[in-house]
Design a protein around this motif. Structure first.
Motif, PDB file in Angstrom:
ATOM      1  N   ILE A 328       0.877  -1.311  -0.017  1.00 21.56           N
ATOM      2  CA  ILE A 328      -0.073   0.025   0.086  1.00 21.56           C
ATOM      3  C   ILE A 328       0.905   1.263   0.055  1.00 21.56           C
ATOM      4  CG2 ILE A 328      -0.403   0.573   2.430  1.00 21.56           C
ATOM      5  CD1 ILE A 328      -3.033   0.479  -0.140  1.00 21.56           C
ATOM      6  N   VAL A 334      -2.416   2.942  -6.302  1.00 21.89           N
ATOM      7  CA  VAL A 334      -3.858   2.662  -6.976  1.00 21.89           C
ATOM      8  C   VAL A 334      -3.870   3.134  -8.314  1.00 21.89           C
ATOM      9  CG1 VAL A 334      -6.131   3.880  -6.637  1.00 21.89           C
ATOM     10  CG2 VAL A 334      -4.858   3.420  -4.486  1.00 21.89           C
ATOM     11  N   ILE A 395      -5.670  -5.871   0.235  1.00 20.49           N
ATOM     12  CA  ILE A 395      -5.647  -4.396   0.835  1.00 20.49           C
ATOM     13  C   ILE A 395      -6.643  -4.117   2.019  1.00 20.49           C
ATOM     14  CG2 ILE A 395      -5.936  -2.016   0.292  1.00 20.49           C
ATOM     15  CD1 ILE A 395      -4.342  -2.709  -2.467  1.00 20.49           C
ATOM     16  N   ILE A 403      -5.063   2.336   5.795  1.00 20.41           N
ATOM     17  CA  ILE A 403      -5.811   2.417   4.632  1.00 20.41           C
ATOM     18  C   ILE A 403      -6.646   3.601   4.658  1.00 20.41           C
ATOM     19  CG2 ILE A 403      -7.621   0.780   5.340  1.00 20.41           C
ATOM     20  CD1 ILE A 403      -7.794  -0.226   2.645  1.00 20.41           C
ATOM     21  N   SER A 404      -6.797   4.305   3.822  1.00 24.99           N
ATOM     22  CA  SER A 404      -7.437   5.402   3.512  1.00 24.99           C
ATOM     23  C   SER A 404      -8.985   5.327   2.705  1.00 24.99           C
ATOM     24  CB  SER A 404      -6.870   6.617   2.968  1.00 24.99           C
ATOM     25  OG  SER A 404      -6.718   6.439   1.500  1.00 24.99           O
ATOM     26  N   THR A 407      -8.266   5.575  -0.715  1.00 26.33           N
ATOM     27  CA  THR A 407      -8.025   4.364  -1.516  1.00 26.33           C
ATOM     28  C   THR A 407      -9.080   3.366  -1.566  1.00 26.33           C
ATOM     29  OG1 THR A 407      -5.673   4.599  -0.628  1.00 26.33           O
ATOM     30  CG2 THR A 407      -6.473   2.317  -0.859  1.00 26.33           C
ATOM     31  N   SER A 410     -11.486   4.613  -4.397  1.00 26.09           N
ATOM     32  CA  SER A 410     -10.924   4.594  -5.715  1.00 26.09           C
ATOM     33  C   SER A 410     -10.796   3.308  -6.480  1.00 26.09           C
ATOM     34  CB  SER A 410      -9.185   5.153  -5.585  1.00 26.09           C
ATOM     35  OG  SER A 410      -9.344   6.424  -5.143  1.00 26.09           O
ATOM     36  N   LEU A 411     -10.733   2.133  -5.305  1.00 24.69           N
ATOM     37  CA  LEU A 411     -10.697   0.811  -5.831  1.00 24.69           C
ATOM     38  C   LEU A 411     -12.085   0.251  -6.073  1.00 24.69           C
ATOM     39  CD1 LEU A 411      -7.682  -0.549  -3.673  1.00 24.69           C
ATOM     40  CD2 LEU A 411      -7.787   0.025  -6.110  1.00 24.69           C
TER      41      LEU A 411
END
Length: 651
Positions: A328, A334, A395, A403-404, A407, A410-411
């Motif tokens: 990460i 990403v 992740i 982890i934000s 993120t 976005s995924l």
């Protein structure tokens, strides 16, 4: 009979009786090993060895060396070939190629013990470092390609990974990826020189090309070398026994830049000069292997095992999550994952077919790839997809501080676009065009990969790499991301947002975010997930009924267990908001765990059998037979597995 090697008795290497061979062959090897070996002698003898042994590969693959071949190895043939390969003599340039290539058939014909013996002989002469030097700095393109080919042989056929330390493994991965990422311009420019044109006959295997044509074909030739590099890298990790999670973690932490290099390889587009190229797919699978949770576990589920075994499982889980902490933090991770996904989606069957149709005309391929190659290319795209989904799901198991929200959001589009119903055999009639069928093949493609030698020799062994199809992996990844968003307190607020938060790719719109996280969309994902769980259990049951079907079925059951575990966790985190859609959840959860335990029992994986059977019993709970479609017969069979596995675990 004249027992002194000369140009008139080359075939005596193959026709001599064993007593004669024990006299003649050491003399041949001794003469080849001399720095001033005559060119004609080296050419005739090395070419004859390569020709004869290559003929034998198909019928003697893995059967073991002939007595003649054993005498050659014991007499120091590897050392003699190395003398030729490393010689500074310009007149040996063509012979060096054959000397390198002669190692491959010997490796293929050898049985497992002989292959390890050959590996030992090669290591004694520092073959790994010498081959890497030739691969990167060799004067001639064909010698660089031959060196890469033997590096693949070392890793794939001679199990080099068994002998390498963490540091050596990481260094080798870096070196091989560097070769791939250098591209094909160098070899193309080199072949424009008429003085280098002699190599084009070796490249094509048939005839010499004009310099302009050779420059084009050389790119195709180099594409095959790039593939060989990635096959070598993959084999370092896809081996039996499977490297530990700690080993994988140390490799990643020792040289984290290899993750970036593999991601870069995975993002490479299918080149026009070699559209059959598998570089991106193999790189993607290697990444999935590096970050793979132990296959006989369900991430997020603690199996009820004896304390010692429970601690071991917990350690392996922590080591895998620790690896994801490195992943990460890699630059633009990403964006790279999104780019790989976009690239695969753009490589439609029509696009690939177009590349195939031009490869003979534009790049001088000797044969145009056919329908089988097109199917394989589409399946390979499916394998890339499931590898990326595996990374995205992994992740999602990171701790909150690692982890934000950006993120996860976005995924989400990648995972969400993969959460659609897999067609049953009766639904296939709805696929109206060949391209729709090829796209469907990509969607249902899973990965079951064992060591190459096991497939070649029909050996029944473990398959260290297993990934469920997009049809299963997509819903798992989607539900895991939604769960984490719920834990962050984000999921219920998105519908009131007036703008896209900072940190998201510009390709993601507010409308898309709201659509993916709406109640209607979430309900649709959950329905698809429940249907897929039932469908995959049905497919696994069919496999299990075959004589050794449990070897195929166990991972299908485990994948369903991961999917149902994800749904159960999401249901808990959302306070039962979607429970009305999940009435069959406990039944599928129990069935997948209990059925997997039966497979593990048949495979004599006692701890896994015990853990999964006990987990199934916990899912069933009191009164489950009356409410969840779990019958008393199901419960009785599960108790029997617990009884048998407990005895074995206790010893």
């Amino acid at each position: 009979m004249n027992m002194e090697p000369n140009l008139d008795n080359v075939n005596l290497m193959f026709t001599a009786t064993v007593p004669q061979a024990r006299i003649f062959i050491p003399k041949v090897v001794d003469k080849l090993n001399k720095p001033d070996v005559p060119v004609e002698f080296a050419d005739e003898y090395v070419r004859a060895l390569l020709r004869e042994w290559s003929r034998q590969v198909e019928r003697r693959l893995g059967h073991g060396w002939t007595e003649t071949q054993r005498i050659f190895v014991d007499s120091g043939l590897m050392e003699a070939l190395a003398q030729i390969i490393l010689s500074p003599r310009e007149e040996l340039k063509r012979i060096k190629f054959n000397a390198l290539e002669a190692i491959q058939p010997l490796a293929k014909i050898g049985n497992l013990n002989q292959r390890r013996k050959l590996r030992g002989r090669l290591r004694k002469i520092n073959a790994l470092n010498e081959l890497l030097l030739i691969a990167h700095h060799g004067e001639y393109a064909v010698l660089r390609a031959a060196a890469v080919n033997i590096l693949r042989v070392l890793c794939v056929d001679l199990f080099l990974g068994e002998t390498l330390s963490v540091e050596q493994t990481a260094d080798l991965v870096e070196s091989l990826c560097r070769f791939v990422l250098e591209g094909s311009d160098r070899i193309s420019e080199e072949m424009l020189d008429p003085a280098a044109n002699w190599q084009s006959k070796i490249m094509t295997g048939t005839h010499i090309l004009k310099p302009q044509d050779a420059a084009k074909y050389a790119k195709r030739y180099n594409g095959m070398s790039q593939e060989n590099c990635l096959f070598a890298v993959h084999a370092l990790f896809c081996r039996v026994p499977t490297p530990s999670r700690d080993f994988m973690l140390q490799v990643i932490q020792t040289k984290p830049e290899i993750v970036d290099m593999l991601l870069q390889c995975a993002s490479m587009r299918r080149p026009g000069w070699y559209p059959e190229n598998q570089v991106d797919g193999i790189a993607s699978e290697t990444l999935a292997l590096l970050f793979q949770f132990p296959l006989d576990t369900v991430p997020g589920l603690e199996l009820p095992l004896p304390e010692k075994h429970k601690r071991e499982r917990a350690r392996e889980f922590r080591e895998t999550v620790e690896a994801y902490k490195t992943l990460i933090t890699r630059p633009q991770l990403v964006d790279k994952l999104i780019g790989i996904w976009k690239k695969v989606n753009e490589e439609t069957p029509a696009v690939i077919r177009g590349l195939f149709s031009r490869v003979r005309r534009d790049w001088f391929a000797t044969v145009s790839p056919g329908q089988d190659a097109l199917q394989e290319a589409c399946k390979e795209n499916g394998q890339t997809r499931v590898s990326m989904l595996r990374l995205i799901t992994g992740i999602s198991y990171l701790d909150q501080q690692d982890i934000s929200e950006a993120t996860l959001l976005s995924l989400l589009p990648i995972a969400h676009s993969s959460s659609r119903k897999a067609l049953s055999s009766g639904d296939l009639q709805s696929l109206s065009t060949p391209d729709e069928f090829l796209s469907y093949l990509s969607y249902i493609e899973s990965v079951q990969r064992g060591p190459v030698w096991a497939g070649e020799l029909n050996e029944d062994t473990e398959e260290p790499e297993r990934l469920p199809s997009t049809a299963t992996a997509g819903p798992i990844a989607t539900i895991r991301i939604l769960t984490r968003l719920q834990e962050l307190g984000t999921l219920d607020t998105i519908q009131s947002w007036t703008e896209v938060p900072q940190g998201l790719p510009p390709s993601i719109s507010l409308v898309e975010l709201k659509e993916m996280t709406s109640q209607a969309s979430i309900e649709k994902v959950l329905r698809v997930a429940i249907e897929q769980a039932a469908f995959q259990i049905e497919m696994a049951d069919t496999s299990f009924m075959r004589s050794t079907g449990f070897r195929q079925a166990w991972h299908d059951y485990v994948s369903v267990a991961e999917l149902t575990q994800a749904m159960k966790n999401f249901d808990d985190k959302t306070g039962g908001k979607y429970s009305h859609l999940l009435r069959d959840l406990n039944q599928h959860y129990f069935t997948s765990l209990s059925s997997a335990s039966k497979c593990f029992l048949a495979m004599k994986w006692w701890e896994s059998a015990l853990g999964f059977a006990k987990a199934a019993a916990a899912v069933a709970g009191p009164g489950a037979a009356a409410t969840d479609g779990i019958t008393s017969i199901d419960l009785q069979k599960n108790r029997q597995v617990i009884k048998e596995a407990s005895k074995k675990v206790r010893g």
